[in-house]
Design a protein around this motif. Structure first.
Motif, short mmCIF file in Angstrom:
data_model
loop_
_atom_site.label_atom_id
_atom_site.label_comp_id
_atom_site.label_asym_id
_atom_site.label_seq_id
_atom_site.Cartn_x
_atom_site.Cartn_y
_atom_site.Cartn_z
N GLY A 1 0.83 -1.19 0.00
CA GLY A 1 0.00 0.00 0.00
C GLY A 1 0.86 1.24 0.00
N LEU A 2 0.23 2.40 0.08
CA LEU A 2 0.96 3.65 0.19
C LEU A 2 1.71 3.70 1.51
N ASP A 3 2.88 4.32 1.51
CA ASP A 3 3.61 4.45 2.77
C ASP A 3 3.03 5.61 3.58
N SER B 1 -2.16 -0.18 5.21
CA SER B 1 -2.45 0.16 3.83
C SER B 1 -2.22 -1.04 2.94
N GLU B 2 -3.08 -1.22 1.92
CA GLU B 2 -2.96 -2.34 1.00
C GLU B 2 -3.62 -1.99 -0.33
N ASP B 3 -3.59 -2.93 -1.27
CA ASP B 3 -4.20 -2.76 -2.60
C ASP B 3 -3.60 -1.56 -3.33
N PHE C 1 -10.41 6.70 9.94
CA PHE C 1 -10.37 6.79 8.48
C PHE C 1 -10.26 5.38 7.91
N LEU C 2 -11.19 5.04 7.03
CA LEU C 2 -11.13 3.79 6.28
C LEU C 2 -11.64 4.09 4.88
N GLY C 3 -10.75 4.04 3.94
CA GLY C 3 -11.13 4.39 2.58
C GLY C 3 -9.94 4.37 1.64
N ARG C 4 -9.97 5.25 0.65
CA ARG C 4 -8.94 5.25 -0.38
C ARG C 4 -8.21 6.59 -0.41
N SER D 1 -2.39 4.87 -5.76
CA SER D 1 -3.48 4.86 -4.79
C SER D 1 -3.45 3.57 -3.99
N SER D 2 -4.17 3.55 -2.91
CA SER D 2 -4.35 2.33 -2.13
C SER D 2 -5.45 2.53 -1.11
N ASP D 3 -5.87 1.43 -0.52
CA ASP D 3 -6.76 1.50 0.63
C ASP D 3 -5.93 1.86 1.86
N VAL D 4 -6.52 2.64 2.74
CA VAL D 4 -5.81 3.06 3.96
C VAL D 4 -6.75 2.95 5.15
#
Length: 291
Positions: free
Chosen positions: A95-97, A115-117, A155-158, A130-133
């Motif tokens: 995911g994003l760092d 973070s993933e995807d 926060f749960l989203g993109r 982008s990624s899910d965070v």
């Protein structure tokens, strides 16, 4: 059932069956232990056996389901994403760092970060990642029985970062909720009363706000907010646009007890096309964002 997903659905049902079998035994075990305390020792023993046995079976099912999800992402989704956006790189396990996420400058630092995807690519000359965070805040509760530590998701989203070949002076934020985390921002009132009611605009350079947020771009942000449920935030910084959508959704995840079919995969396709929607609707590829 779609034949191309039959093997996935078969494995999925086997995993779900274990969960269905295990959970009732866990519940029975907990109830026996609870009600038999100070009473029947045999009842407590049976409670622990039921709890441990049911927990073991349910855990086997959950583990198998998680393995299936990873396999589905690496095969079906990876291929589908490449067909949808040629050249896209999809790494579900990464995911994003943290540095990139907090560079939005409106998401506060989390006590627990995940973070993933991860998605990376280019559409019409605009690079994106982008990624899910998932961001969680640590809470401590003091009770008569001791101290309890727990985490609350805020926060749960993109989170997205778009890069274009024009650099703006200063920083600009358009937020549906929250405020900038750095100093130096001024609140900006735009001519649109409706826009000011829906979003809060902050900028370190007022002229940048009026230059970027033309009536067309304001209308575009409105449309994107309507098409993407949840709280949205945009941050223009130099030659980057950061977007975060807090929609309480873990994207690209299979759902337990829901069959894998074409309609589900189409939903995943729509989720990746959100990236293209932002680029085209905000006209990130147009002259406004070109040198």
């Amino acid at each position: 059932m779609d034949n191309k997903y039959s093997n996935f659905n078969k494995t999925k049902k086997e995993a779900e069956k274990k969960v269905k079998i295990g959970i009732p035994f866990v519940v029975i075990g907990v109830l026996l232990i609870w009600f038999m305390q100070g009473g029947s020792t045999l009842g407590v023993v049976f409670g622990f056996i039921s709890l441990l046995g049911g927990g073991f079976v349910a855990a086997m099912g959950a583990t198998a389901f998680n393995k299936l999800k990873k396999n589905f992402k690496q095969t079906v989704l990876k291929e589908m994403f490449k067909e949808t956006i040629p050249g896209v790189n999809y790494s579900p396990e990464y995911g994003l760092d943290e540095r990139t996420v907090y560079a939005t400058d409106f998401l506060k630092r989390a006590d627990r970060f995940h973070s993933e995807d991860f998605l990376e690519g280019e559409i019409d000359g605009v690079d994106f990642i982008s990624s899910d965070v998932k961001l969680e805040e640590r809470h401590v509760q003091h009770t008569k029985n001791g101290t309890r530590t727990y985490y609350v998701t805020y926060f749960l989203g993109r989170v997205f970062r778009f890069e274009f070949n024009k650099e703006f002076a200063g920083c600009l934020q358009v937020l549906e909720a929250g405020s900038p985390k750095s100093r130096g921002y001024n609140k900006v009132k735009l001519e649109s009363i409706d826009f000011n009611k829906k979003f809060k605009t902050y900028s370190t350079e007022d002229i940048t706000a009026f230059y970027i947020l033309t009536p067309d771009i304001q209308e575009a942000i409105y449309k994107l907010e309507q098409r993407n449920p949840g709280r949205i935030g945009l941050s223009f910084q130099g030659d980057h646009l950061f977007v975060a959508i807090n929609n309480n959704k873990d994207t690209f995840e299979l759902k337990m007890f829901r069959e894998i079919d074409n309609s589900m995969v189409e939903e995943f396709k729509k989720d990746i096309l959100v990236i293209k929607d932002f680029i085209m609707t905000l006209k990130l590829n147009n002259n406004l964002f070109k040198k």
